[in-house]
Write an enzyme that holds these catalytic residues in place. Structure first.
Site, short mmCIF file in Angstrom:
data_model
loop_
_atom_site.label_atom_id
_atom_site.label_comp_id
_atom_site.label_asym_id
_atom_site.label_seq_id
_atom_site.Cartn_x
_atom_site.Cartn_y
_atom_site.Cartn_z
N ARG A 131 0.90 -1.26 -0.06
CA ARG A 131 0.02 0.08 0.13
C ARG A 131 0.73 1.15 0.15
NH1 ARG A 131 -0.14 -2.87 4.51
NH2 ARG A 131 0.43 -2.17 6.50
N HIS B 27 -25.10 15.57 -1.50
CA HIS B 27 -26.39 15.00 -1.92
C HIS B 27 -26.64 13.61 -1.60
CE1 HIS B 27 -27.77 18.53 -3.85
NE2 HIS B 27 -26.42 19.00 -4.05
#
Length: 487
Positions: A194, A311
């Site tokens: 990673r 939203h």
């Protein structure tokens, strides 16, 4: 860490992703050996190869130059490079350098991902980069064999050496696969997956797409933060301050999650990358000495670009559970737009929301304010915002390769700081191993049932029931012939 001490104690390894972007004259030792010259030898090889590839001198089996790249890898071999690629796609300098080229990533072993990664591509103009340190990662190698079959079925077996290269340390298996070992690019066991985007894992495919000079700017951005974290006092040390805030929020205030909210669509893959970087690093329940932690460590990371997130899940953040937020804004848009007659430009509209949201979280809205606004009494509880919800804001000057590197490095060091304070090993990931070994048992059962008709045995009742139901349906692919995606 910077001295190369083996702070990954469970694997007896140094943790030296900082060496991947160190200047050529730096000295960073592991086991008494300066690793920086090795790093630059690989980078020089990538630079030379990418220039040959991008100039059209490297041709495929049919004599055509290769303009498409599919990078095959999973986890750290995928999420970091994808984040950087997505962020660079709309940067004007990078976009100009990438004209006429495509870079795609294949990670999921789901055949749908294979189909998507090769859709509308011509094998004759495609180069495949297989990214696997050991060249044994199950998902990656099955995907690599599948893409190899796609190439061979179209161009013949001799095409593999021209259309497939590798990022790996296992040259024996690279050669057995059919890839020329000279076209394999190394990395080291002191680089965790990673943390590997600054190694050949990311630098190779990104250089093929954008050219090595742009990728070098990305590396220099990351290195600038490495230097900052290494030399700055704690009071002015950005990753240290951010790490302290996260520890305070998680372990003292009890907030389990963090929202990563870039007000920049180019950073849409930042949150998925940080999910792995943070949750695989600090998702630990025991100390580095193997003692169960008496407090909570690690964060649940998630996020979406603003204003999309507003939203979606901001309702919970404003009036539900307390979730500390990272807001990330950019002063200069990569792609500025203004429509004559509009009150503000498109970017200013976006940034209006960036500046408003932290205030809304911090100060909220009181019942008294709602009363003064003549809000009906029955709606006041529903429209009250408690406030006192923590957030922090990054404001980047622009989003070029350099700033993308800085942002990556800030998060990498912030996560390390958290782990150091919590007293855990942020650089191993034993938690991914159990599922892998159990999947191997299931794989053997599926083979035995498909090929020999053997019943499902040795599983818990729930899994046995599901497996039996799965096997009762005739498979969509026969097991006596090769089937490739129909795209």
């Amino acid at each position: 860490m910077f001295k190369g001490e083996k702070i990954n104690t469970t694997e007896n390894r140094s943790v030296l992703h900082v060496a991947l972007r160190a200047p050529r004259d730096a000295v960073i030792n592991s086991d008494g050996v300066n690793v920086v010259p090795e790093v630059w030898a690989v980078k020089d090889k990538i630079k030379q190869f990418s220039e040959t590839f991008r100039s059209g001198s490297w041709v495929g089996a049919t004599g055509k130059p290769l303009t498409n790249v599919v990078s095959v890898g999973i986890g750290g071999s995928f999420l970091g490079p994808l984040f950087v690629h997505t962020a660079l796609q709309t940067d004007p300098e990078a976009a100009e350098a990438a004209k006429g080229r495509q870079l795609r990533f294949l990670a999921n072993v789901d055949p749908v991902d294979v189909a998507r990664s090769i859709k509308d591509l011509d094998p004759a103009t495609t180069l495949v980069v297989v990214v696997s340190k050991t060249f044994t990662t199950a998902e990656t190698m099955l995907n690599a064999r599948t893409i190899k079959e796609w190439i061979v079925s179209s161009l013949g077996p001799q095409a593999v050496s021209k259309h497939m290269i590798a990022v790996s340390t296992n040259l024996k298996l690279v050669k057995e696969f059919g890839i020329d070992p000279n076209n394999a690019f190394a990395f080291w066991d002191w680089v965790g997956g990673r943390y590997s985007v600054c190694s050949a894992v990311g630098v190779l495919p990104l250089s093929l797409q954008y050219g090595f000079p742009i990728v070098q700017k990305f590396l220099e951005g990351a290195s600038s933060i490495d230097n900052h974290v290494h030399t700055s006092s704690f009071e002015k040390n950005i990753p240290v301050l951010l790490g302290l805030l996260s520890v305070w929020n998680v372990s003292f205030l009890g907030y389990p999650a963090r929202a990563i909210l870039p007000y920049c669509q180019a950073l849409e893959k930042l949150a998925p990358h940080i999910q792995q970087l943070s949750m695989e690093s600090n998702g630990k329940g025991v100390s580095i000495d193997g003692v169960r932690l008496p407090f909570e460590a690690g964060e649940i990371d998630f996020g979406e670009p603003g204003t999309n997130g507003q939203h979606s899940f901001y309702q919970l953040i404003h009036q539900g559970r307390v979730i500390p937020c990272d807001f990330i804004g950019v002063i200069k848009s990569q792609q500025p737009v203004y429509l004559k007659g509009e009150t503000v430009s498109n970017h200013d509209e976006l940034m209006s929301n960036f500046f408003a949201q932290p205030d809304a979280l911090a100060y909220g809205k009181t019942p008294e304010q709602l009363h003064s606004e003549k809000v009906p009494e029955n709606l006041i509880p529903h429209k009250t915002f408690q406030g006192n919800r923590p957030s922090l804001s990054f404001l980047l000057s622009s989003l070029s390769a350099y700033e993308i590197g800085q942002l990556l490095s800030i998060y990498e060091h912030r996560i390390a700081v958290q782990g150091f304070i919590w007293g855990i090993n942020s650089f191993d990931q034993w938690g991914v191993e159990l599922g892998k070994s159990l999947a191997s048992t299931v794989r053997k059962q599926l083979h035995a049932s498909r090929m020999e008709g053997k019943p499902v045995e040795g599983f818990n009742p729930s899994s046995a029931s599901l497996l039996t139901r799965f096997l009762a349906v005739k498979p969509s692919t026969p097991y006596d012939t090769t089937v490739l995606p129909k795209v």
